[in-house]
Design a protein around this motif. Structure first.
Motif, PDB file in Angstrom:
ATOM      1  N   GLU B 173       0.835  -1.204   0.000  1.00 38.17           N
ATOM      2  CA  GLU B 173       0.000   0.000   0.000  1.00 38.17           C
ATOM      3  C   GLU B 173       0.874   1.260   0.000  1.00 38.17           C
ATOM      4  OE1 GLU B 173      -3.151  -0.415   2.977  1.00 38.17           O
ATOM      5  OE2 GLU B 173      -2.968   1.750   3.336  1.00 38.17           O
ATOM      6  N   GLU B 177       1.286   4.038  -3.019  1.00 37.84           N
ATOM      7  CA  GLU B 177       1.003   5.442  -2.711  1.00 37.84           C
ATOM      8  C   GLU B 177       2.165   6.334  -3.170  1.00 37.84           C
ATOM      9  OE1 GLU B 177      -1.204   6.308   1.100  1.00 37.84           O
ATOM     10  OE2 GLU B 177       0.773   7.091   1.606  1.00 37.84           O
ATOM     11  N   GLU B 180       2.101   6.649  -6.873  1.00 35.60           N
ATOM     12  CA  GLU B 180       1.053   7.574  -7.309  1.00 35.60           C
ATOM     13  C   GLU B 180       1.509   9.035  -7.111  1.00 35.60           C
ATOM     14  OE1 GLU B 180      -1.457   7.478  -9.066  1.00 35.60           O
ATOM     15  OE2 GLU B 180      -2.524   9.326  -8.590  1.00 35.60           O
ATOM     16  N   GLU B 181       2.166   9.315  -6.012  1.00 38.21           N
ATOM     17  CA  GLU B 181       2.698  10.674  -5.786  1.00 38.21           C
ATOM     18  C   GLU B 181       3.679  11.065  -6.897  1.00 38.21           C
ATOM     19  OE1 GLU B 181       2.673  10.214  -0.897  1.00 38.21           O
ATOM     20  OE2 GLU B 181       4.559  10.606  -1.945  1.00 38.21           O
TER      21      GLU B 181
END
Lengths: 190, 190
Positions: B173, B177, B180-181
């Motif tokens: 996870e 994340e 994605e950033e």
């Protein structure tokens, strides 16, 4: 004394690189380097902490030039424009007359895993410093970090092309070109 | 014998990490590690080339998992989707029950410059392997290289957040994340 310093430093650098190439990095001593350069050991240690630092002393200047350029770029500059200014600034370290010396240095490093590791650590440090300087300009964390990585990659790609055997183009041009390739490539990510 | 191997490997790893923490990495010997783990030195060398490799043996699995995931991703996947699949795949190396062991390992590495350098070299190798696997998918050179760097950065960012003292979220996870950033951040570059 000050005006002779660059000369002494360069003489020590040249002597070290010659000896590393002739006898291998591991078996070369500081005494042999100072003898070849015609200076005392005390003089050697005024410039370098140890023989390894002869190969890596330029990295502090690199860090400083990048940081100054990043801090000094116009407020309106895009992240890529800021990095381009950084690459232009560091190109003073790679004038055509240093190309042969730099090629020799890279050959020594390529032949020794410990030296390759040291080079990576120094470069990682430069990248972290750049990311911090970009963050100071107000870029969000991930943008600052990614821009620094892209700048670092443009730096090493330009550098590899500059020292390639058949190259005769200037460093600044090659680094800018690598940065532009990465800028275009980044469109494929978002 | 085969069915006991993972257990022996883990026992050696645990013994080594305990001793590195207690006595320092430099002063710990292979003999001390095997004594604590209750196995012979010959057994040790069946798993690890030397004491340093106890810390870094996982990196080959890392490289393999990334490569397999990159090669196996659907043809239609975007570069970022391919990297996401890679990060999901490597998350098997970081299950919750290994968190404490991994934290200890990182503390040992953080305390030793040589080990930090070795870790960077291993990671640089993984990044190069990923870039090659992405290139095999038909991505242009700079896109493959940049995607690999972004994947590598998401990997290390996710990893740093996973081992942070107050974290209780799973690795996959956190890595997703971070990716994605970086995907969002890449829009600021092009």
């Amino acid at each position: 004394m000050g005006r002779w310093e660059p000369n002494t430093r360069q003489r020590l650098e040249l002597a070290a690189l010659e000896l590393f190439a002739e006898r291998g990095y591991e078996s070369t001593t500081v005494a042999e380097i100072t003898e070849r350069a015609g200076v005392t050991k005390r003089t050697f240690f005024r410039y370098f902490a140890d023989k390894r630092e002869v190969l890596f002393s330029g990295q502090e200047a690199l860090s400083q030039l990048f940081t100054d350029a990043i801090e000094g770029a116009p407020e309106s500059a895009t992240p890529i424009e800021v990095m381009a200014a950084g690459l232009d600034a560091v190109s003073v370290l790679f004038p055509p007359e240093r190309l042969e010396l730099v090629r020799r240095r890279q050959a020594i490093i390529a032949a020794n895993t410990d030296l390759q590791e040291r080079e990576l650590l120094k470069l990682a440090t430069v990248t972290t410093v750049m990311a911090a300087a970009l963050g100071e300009r107000g870029l969000p964390g991930p943008v600052a970090r990614l821009t620094a990585e892209v700048g670092s990659l443009a730096f090493t790609t330009g550098f590899a092309r500059w020292i390639a055997p058949d190259n005769n183009r200037p460093y600044a041009e090659l680094a800018r070109e690598a940065l532009e390739e990465l800028r275009v490539a980044s469109a494929a990510l978002s």
